[in-house]
Design an enzyme around this catalytic site. Sequence first.
Site, mmCIF file in Angstrom:
data_model
loop_
_atom_site.group_PDB
_atom_site.id
_atom_site.type_symbol
_atom_site.label_atom_id
_atom_site.label_comp_id
_atom_site.label_asym_id
_atom_site.label_seq_id
_atom_site.Cartn_x
_atom_site.Cartn_y
_atom_site.Cartn_z
ATOM 1 N N TYR A 1 0.840 -1.203 0.000
ATOM 2 C CA TYR A 1 0.000 0.000 0.000
ATOM 3 C C TYR A 1 0.875 1.253 0.000
ATOM 4 C CZ TYR A 1 -3.593 3.308 1.206
ATOM 5 O OH TYR A 1 -4.423 4.386 1.179
ATOM 6 N N TYR B 1 -2.853 4.422 9.169
ATOM 7 C CA TYR B 1 -2.223 3.170 8.719
ATOM 8 C C TYR B 1 -1.133 2.711 9.704
ATOM 9 C CZ TYR B 1 -1.465 -0.260 5.004
ATOM 10 O OH TYR B 1 -1.400 -1.414 4.265
HETATM 11 P P1 NAI Z 1 -7.764 -10.132 3.955
HETATM 12 O O1 NAI Z 1 -8.027 -9.882 5.404
HETATM 13 O O2 NAI Z 1 -8.814 -10.811 3.176
HETATM 14 O O3 NAI Z 1 -6.370 -10.903 3.759
HETATM 15 C C1 NAI Z 1 -5.316 -10.859 4.696
HETATM 16 C C2 NAI Z 1 -4.876 -12.294 4.869
HETATM 17 O O4 NAI Z 1 -3.701 -12.422 5.683
HETATM 18 C C3 NAI Z 1 -5.980 -13.145 5.536
HETATM 19 O O5 NAI Z 1 -6.319 -14.233 4.695
HETATM 20 C C4 NAI Z 1 -5.296 -13.622 6.802
HETATM 21 O O6 NAI Z 1 -5.784 -14.878 7.262
HETATM 22 C C5 NAI Z 1 -3.846 -13.667 6.340
HETATM 23 N N1 NAI Z 1 -2.915 -13.785 7.458
HETATM 24 C C6 NAI Z 1 -2.845 -13.010 8.574
HETATM 25 N N2 NAI Z 1 -1.892 -13.489 9.396
HETATM 26 C C7 NAI Z 1 -1.337 -14.568 8.783
HETATM 27 C C8 NAI Z 1 -0.299 -15.478 9.117
HETATM 28 N N3 NAI Z 1 0.377 -15.382 10.289
HETATM 29 N N4 NAI Z 1 0.008 -16.481 8.262
HETATM 30 C C9 NAI Z 1 -0.663 -16.616 7.075
HETATM 31 N N5 NAI Z 1 -1.654 -15.767 6.702
HETATM 32 C C10 NAI Z 1 -1.977 -14.771 7.544
HETATM 33 O O7 NAI Z 1 -7.470 -8.667 3.343
HETATM 34 P P2 NAI Z 1 -6.856 -8.194 1.951
HETATM 35 O O8 NAI Z 1 -7.188 -6.752 1.852
HETATM 36 O O9 NAI Z 1 -7.236 -9.112 0.860
HETATM 37 O O10 NAI Z 1 -5.281 -8.263 2.231
HETATM 38 C C11 NAI Z 1 -4.367 -8.888 1.376
HETATM 39 C C12 NAI Z 1 -3.109 -8.054 1.227
HETATM 40 O O11 NAI Z 1 -3.419 -6.881 0.488
HETATM 41 C C13 NAI Z 1 -2.474 -7.589 2.533
HETATM 42 O O12 NAI Z 1 -1.069 -7.643 2.418
HETATM 43 C C14 NAI Z 1 -2.932 -6.156 2.616
HETATM 44 O O13 NAI Z 1 -2.099 -5.366 3.439
HETATM 45 C C15 NAI Z 1 -2.838 -5.780 1.156
HETATM 46 N N6 NAI Z 1 -3.529 -4.546 0.777
HETATM 47 C C16 NAI Z 1 -4.846 -4.374 1.106
HETATM 48 C C17 NAI Z 1 -5.491 -3.199 0.803
HETATM 49 C C18 NAI Z 1 -6.904 -2.962 1.221
HETATM 50 O O14 NAI Z 1 -7.347 -1.803 1.270
HETATM 51 N N7 NAI Z 1 -7.663 -4.002 1.526
HETATM 52 C C19 NAI Z 1 -4.790 -2.088 0.072
HETATM 53 C C20 NAI Z 1 -3.421 -2.400 -0.259
HETATM 54 C C21 NAI Z 1 -2.832 -3.584 0.092
#
Ligand code: NAI
EC number: 1.3.1.9
Length: 271
Positions: free
Chosen positions: A150, A160
């Site tokens: 991000y 953030y």
């Molecule tokens: P999400 O909550 O659906 O996905 C985050 C994932 O990380 C979840 O599936 C969670 O179970 C997993 N996770 C957390 N701790 C973990 C661990 N110890 N081992 C394995 N998996 C673990 O949310 P999203 O938004 O799809 O996030 C995916 C990526 O995208 C993240 O890196 C997030 O920072 C990034 N991102 C998200 C944005 C947003 O606004 N949603 C914007 C820019 C980047």
Amino acid sequence: MAFNLLKGKKGIIFGALDSNSIAWKVAERAFEEGAKFTLTNAPVAMRMGEIQKLAEKTGSEIIPADATSVEDLENLFAKSVEILGGPVDFVLHSVGMSVNVRKGRPYTDLNYDWLAKGWDVSAVSFHKVLQTAWKLDAIAEWGSVVALTYIAAQRTFPDYSDMAENKAYLESIARSFGYHYGIRKKVRINTISQSPTRTTAGSGVKGFDAFIDYAEKMSPLGNATADDCANYCVALFSDLMRRVTMQNLYNDGGFSSMGVSELVMKHFGTD
Ligand code: NAI
């Protein structure tokens, strides 16, 4: 529309929690484009059971792994190579979490144990994934690895919090490891810097609704959706982007190049 861009390709997709997850959309698109892959998430996330549906839909096996555990990652790569019948061609790291953000701790009063935990989950895990793959030689030549990030890594977004540092660290790992893996195996390593997106992780950030609205009004093309991100990932995993590596690539409708937009100015009542 499918173009068979990933026909015959094998991969590992981290981070599909529910149907809003960016990784979920990537899995659906990769499947449409002909890829075979394994799905992984933290054992605790499995309990919600949603990922089973995605596995059925895409004919994938699920291998639980805590992305901070090298032992879990070794098992994940070894099993994936076995199930898929060879080294993988692509990996999506879609993992992030800050305990300080989750618990609403202000940036000027961070809990450092929580900071360390969030750093390990959100940033160091990417190095662990790459180092494990490297040692097991589990990524095929011309493979492609993508992690999601991000713009708070470059600009200040107060809510953030410590995730800004985690993303800066993550992006740096893509450059550093991208060098070594490029030399050794022509493996590409990039980060995609995505617009704010309504997911479990995204919505955890304070004031998210107002923020997503602001970003929408600032971006000439509007916010990039999770589906847009999935398309970008598929393109990067494909053979069409073979010499793109060590980059932080914005998928944000133009937000990162903006100063201010007319829509945002209007909000402040200027003529
Ligand atoms: P999400 O909550 O659906 O996905 C985050 C994932 O990380 C979840 O599936 C969670 O179970 C997993 N996770 C957390 N701790 C973990 C661990 N110890 N081992 C394995 N998996 C673990 O949310 P999203 O938004 O799809 O996030 C995916 C990526 O995208 C993240 O890196 C997030 O920072 C990034 N991102 C998200 C944005 C947003 O606004 N949603 C914007 C820019 C980047």
